[in-house]
Enzyme design. Structure first.
Site, short mmCIF file in Angstrom:
data_model
loop_
_atom_site.label_atom_id
_atom_site.label_comp_id
_atom_site.label_asym_id
_atom_site.label_seq_id
_atom_site.Cartn_x
_atom_site.Cartn_y
_atom_site.Cartn_z
N GLU A 189 7.58 -6.98 -10.37
CA GLU A 189 8.29 -6.03 -9.52
C GLU A 189 8.75 -6.69 -8.25
O GLU A 189 8.10 -7.61 -7.76
CB GLU A 189 7.35 -4.89 -9.11
CG GLU A 189 7.39 -3.73 -10.03
CD GLU A 189 6.42 -2.64 -9.61
OE1 GLU A 189 5.96 -2.61 -8.46
OE2 GLU A 189 6.12 -1.81 -10.48
N ARG B 225 -5.56 11.82 -13.91
CA ARG B 225 -6.96 12.22 -13.68
C ARG B 225 -7.10 12.70 -12.24
O ARG B 225 -6.13 12.67 -11.48
CB ARG B 225 -7.88 11.02 -13.89
CG ARG B 225 -7.42 9.86 -13.02
CD ARG B 225 -8.41 8.73 -12.95
NE ARG B 225 -7.80 7.52 -12.46
CZ ARG B 225 -7.57 7.23 -11.18
NH1 ARG B 225 -7.88 8.12 -10.26
NH2 ARG B 225 -7.01 6.11 -10.82
P1 ADP Z 1 -3.34 -0.08 -9.22
O1 ADP Z 1 -3.09 0.78 -10.42
O2 ADP Z 1 -4.02 -1.37 -9.56
O3 ADP Z 1 -3.98 0.66 -8.09
P2 ADP Z 1 -0.66 0.28 -8.14
O4 ADP Z 1 0.52 0.06 -8.97
O5 ADP Z 1 -1.08 1.69 -7.90
O6 ADP Z 1 -1.90 -0.54 -8.72
O7 ADP Z 1 -0.45 -0.43 -6.74
C1 ADP Z 1 -1.50 -0.54 -5.80
C2 ADP Z 1 -0.95 -0.91 -4.43
O8 ADP Z 1 -0.25 -2.15 -4.48
C3 ADP Z 1 0.05 0.06 -3.85
O9 ADP Z 1 -0.54 1.12 -3.21
C4 ADP Z 1 0.84 -0.83 -2.91
O10 ADP Z 1 0.13 -1.03 -1.71
C5 ADP Z 1 0.86 -2.14 -3.61
N1 ADP Z 1 2.11 -2.28 -4.39
C6 ADP Z 1 2.29 -1.98 -5.68
N2 ADP Z 1 3.55 -2.26 -6.08
C7 ADP Z 1 4.19 -2.76 -5.02
C8 ADP Z 1 5.51 -3.27 -4.78
N3 ADP Z 1 6.42 -3.33 -5.74
N4 ADP Z 1 5.82 -3.69 -3.54
C9 ADP Z 1 4.90 -3.64 -2.55
N5 ADP Z 1 3.66 -3.21 -2.71
C10 ADP Z 1 3.28 -2.76 -3.92
#
Ligand code: ADP
Length: 657
Positions: A200, A292
């Site tokens: 991403e 969830r």
């Molecule tokens: P997980 O399922 O492991 O918790 P997430 O996809 O929810 O992963 O992402 C966790 C955190 O990572 C987000 O809250 C954000 O802080 C950071 N993050 C995720 N994707 C991005 C992105 N494309 N750009 C910047 N920060 C991101």
């Protein structure tokens, strides 16, 4: 409504669910492993069934054991909590096959959101905005790298099956890509048994804003507003709040309806969270949907006045949603701080041991504590080292934040290292008070949070001196009272009094810094705060209050100074603690905790530069890299990949140049 439910989880969330079930007159069945035989959740439930050895892979994650326990107990439904089997489609399917109601969404909704990449395709079709990125099936390193090169750095590698920030790596330049991909894949494989990756665009300084949604079996859906979870370390949430600071009604409504679109696109039922990244221009992008209850659901409960576990039970039992969108309102502001047994100063490494002391703030309409442990319990290596969630509420953000720092200063945790001081410092940050948050906040403000700025030490020093001198005086007074001549001037020890004589320099340790406070600056004013000696209350040998907004609490090794600029631990420096500076720093070349060696990253005797990655360890499913403390070479590795090592063991022999 169900008469009896089984809770397929442990710790605070199991206790949380049991509380609501009790309130609703539903009988509860807990499950427990060896380590949890005497755990709080095991005791709180009406019944408890043993499901296997301590490692969760042999107990809480064994579908068959849980199903058998449910059948044996006569439970009609299973609440999976969060983590463990809560998003496991096979578990959900097994529940159905055994005529047990799964208190959560239908299998297909879990499957749809189970893979971050598949979820993105569904969301794109439902016109929910996405972070630009690659979420295809082609998974060769070359294809992934090409995607990264094309979108431009920095990029974020994410495990498609990921959660909890595991299997995630930011890559800032093409040259770092291969190593980061290998590490992210290893972590993903170890944590989720699946190393499919997404690439991403790594957004700069976004906020993490998520929407709580709820859908029933009768096509009703609502959103219970947003939570801001931007304060994160290693992509894991630390302090969450609701509502999000600066949120407008218009943006809330746009995000809320986008979240409902996401949920309805997969025929969702029950509680779900749609996570978005919000950029400074107010544009938001779908990240993932968690199918969830979330760890941070209490902040939503506090501002909406709703019990989300009760909603889950009602929806699972086939009832309609308790409220319509129009009936839901926001009242006040809430924060949640996750209290962990971990060491923030050492990369947040989990800490294990016995909770010798665990005293909590008093609960009230303003302070709620969700916990699964009590004093004397063990924080074991087997499970997440969360001790509790501290939730506070008040009529506005400023007051709620004040409640948070106040409650944190009332917490006493001993026996394991905790993150209380870190949380207190975080909550005291000026930028946080202003609500100026983003997901890089902790990194950006680390100097302030970890008190690495000289100005903070200078601020704390006179206060620390006061505390130490007051303690001395108290001790002297106590001795005097016990002596045959209680009025003798020899017992005074009051060298700190204004105009007093015999003042001496004081050697003090604040955090890890050793300083000398000269006698003349043991003055009574710090940062404009007048520290009036009269306001120092010494009760027995405990110092209560030094001044407005400042609180001093003694512990076994010194004092905790709670100030508007954060929490400082201080102590009188022991006389023999001279700094021995003439040896080369060998850095942290010992294992930070029990774990497994994953990879050796350099050849023995090859030259390495300061900061180069030398070895990767894995502990509690998190990777930890050992770096070169200075230029030099590794002359020997004492372990090979796959070897188990004990915390503290020397990992390698490092020869500085
Ligand atoms: P997980 O399922 O492991 O918790 P997430 O996809 O929810 O992963 O992402 C966790 C955190 O990572 C987000 O809250 C954000 O802080 C950071 N993050 C995720 N994707 C991005 C992105 N494309 N750009 C910047 N920060 C991101």
């Amino acid at each position: 409504m169900f008469k009896k439910i089984l809770i397929a989880n442990r710790g605070e969330i199991a206790c949380r669910i049991i509380k609501t079930a009790k309130k609703m007159g539903i009988e509860t069945v807990a499950v427990f492993s060896d380590a949890d035989r005497n755990a709080l959740h095991t005791k709180m439930a009406d019944n408890a069934i043993y499901i296997g050895p301590s490692p969760s892979t042999e107990s809480y994650l064994v579908i068959d054991n849980i199903i058998q326990a449910a059948l044996k107990s006569g439970a009609q439904a299973i609440h999976p909590g969060y983590g463990f089997l809560s998003e496991n489609a096979e578990f959900c399917r097994q529940c159905e096959a055994n005529n047990l109601v799964f208190i959560g969404p239908p299998v297909d909704a879990i499957l749809a959101m189970g893979s971050k990449s598949a979820a993105k395709n569904i969301m794109a079709a439902a016109e929910v905005p996405l972070v630009p990125g690659y979420h295809g099936d082609e998974q060769t390193p070359a294809v992934l790298k090409q995607a990264a090169d094309k979108m431009g750095y920095p990029v974020l590698l994410k495990a498609a099956a990921g959660g909890g920030g595991k299997g995630m790596r930011a890559v800032y330049a093409a040259a770092e890509f291969d190593q980061a991909l290998a590490a992210a894949k290893r972590e993903a494989k170890a944590s989720f048994g699946n190393d499919v990756m997404l690439v991403e665009k790594y957004l700069q300084q976004p906020r993490h804003v998520e929407i709580q949604v709820f859908c029933d079996q009768h096509n009703n859906s609502v959103y219970l507003f947003e939570r801001d979870c931007s304060l994160q370390r290693r992509h894991q949430k630390v302090i969450e709040e609701a509502p999000a600071p600066g949120m407008t009604d218009e943006l809330r409504q746009r995000m809320g309806t986008a979240a409902i679109r996401a949920a309805t696109a997969i025929d969702y039922q029950g509680a779900g969270t749609v996570e978005f990244l919000l950029d400074s221009s107010g544009e938001f992008f779908f990240m993932e949907m968690n199918t969830r209850l979330q760890v941070e659901h209490p902040v939503t409960e506090m501002i909406s006045g709703q019990d989300l576990v009760e909603w889950q039970l009602r929806v699972a039992a086939g009832e309609p949603l308790p409220c319509t969108q129009e009936q839901l309102t926001i009242r006040g502001h809430a924060f949640e701080a996750r209290i962990y047994a971990e060491d923030p100063a050492h990369d947040f490494l989990p800490s294990t041991g016995t909770l010798k002391t665990l005293q909590t703030p008093t609960e009230s309409e303003h302070v709620r504590i969700d916990s699964g442990v009590i004093e004397g319990d063990e924080v074991s290596v087997f499970y997440d080292p969360m001790i509790a969630k501290l939730i506070v509420w008040d009529s506005d953000r400023e007051r709620a934040l004040q409640r948070l720092t106040q409650a944190l200063s009332d917490y006493r945790i001993g026996g394991v290292t905790s993150n209380i001081a870190f949380l207190y410092n975080l909550a005291s940050c000026e930028a946080f008070r202003r609500g100026d948050v983003n997901t890089g906040f902790i990194e950006q403000h680390q100097e302030e949070i970890f008190h690495r700025r000289q100005q903070d030490i200078d601020y704390a020093a006179p206060l620390a001196a006061q505390a130490i001198l007051a303690a001395r005086q108290a001790r002297a007074k106590q001795l005097a009272e016990q002596s045959s001549e209680p009025d003798s001037p020899w017992h005074l020890a009051n060298s700190w009094q204004a105009g007093g004589i015999n003042r001496a320099d004081l050697k003090i340790t604040i955090g890890e810094q050793q300083i000398v406070v000269p006698s003349q600056s043991q003055a009574l004013v710090a940062d404009g705060t007048k520290v009036v000696t009269d306001s120092i209350k010494v009760v027995a040998d405990k110092i209560k209050i030094v001044a407005d907004n400042i609180k001093v609490v003694a512990d076994a090794n010194g004092f905790n100074l709670f100030t508007p600029r954060g929490l400082f631990h201080c102590a009188e420096t022991a006389p023999d603690l001279g700094l021995d500076d003439d040896h080369h720093s060998t850095g942290n070349l010992t294992a930070p905790m029990n774990g497994t060696v994953v990879a050796l990253l350099v050849d023995t005797d090859a030259p390495v530069s300061k900061g180069d990655a030398l070895l990767v360890m894995e502990a509690m499913k998190m990777e930890h890299t050992i770096h070169a403390p200075e230029d030099g070479r590794v002359s020997e590795f004492f372990y090979q990949p796959g070897d188990l090592v004990d915390g503290g063991a020397e990992l390698l022999l490092f020869q500085p140049l």
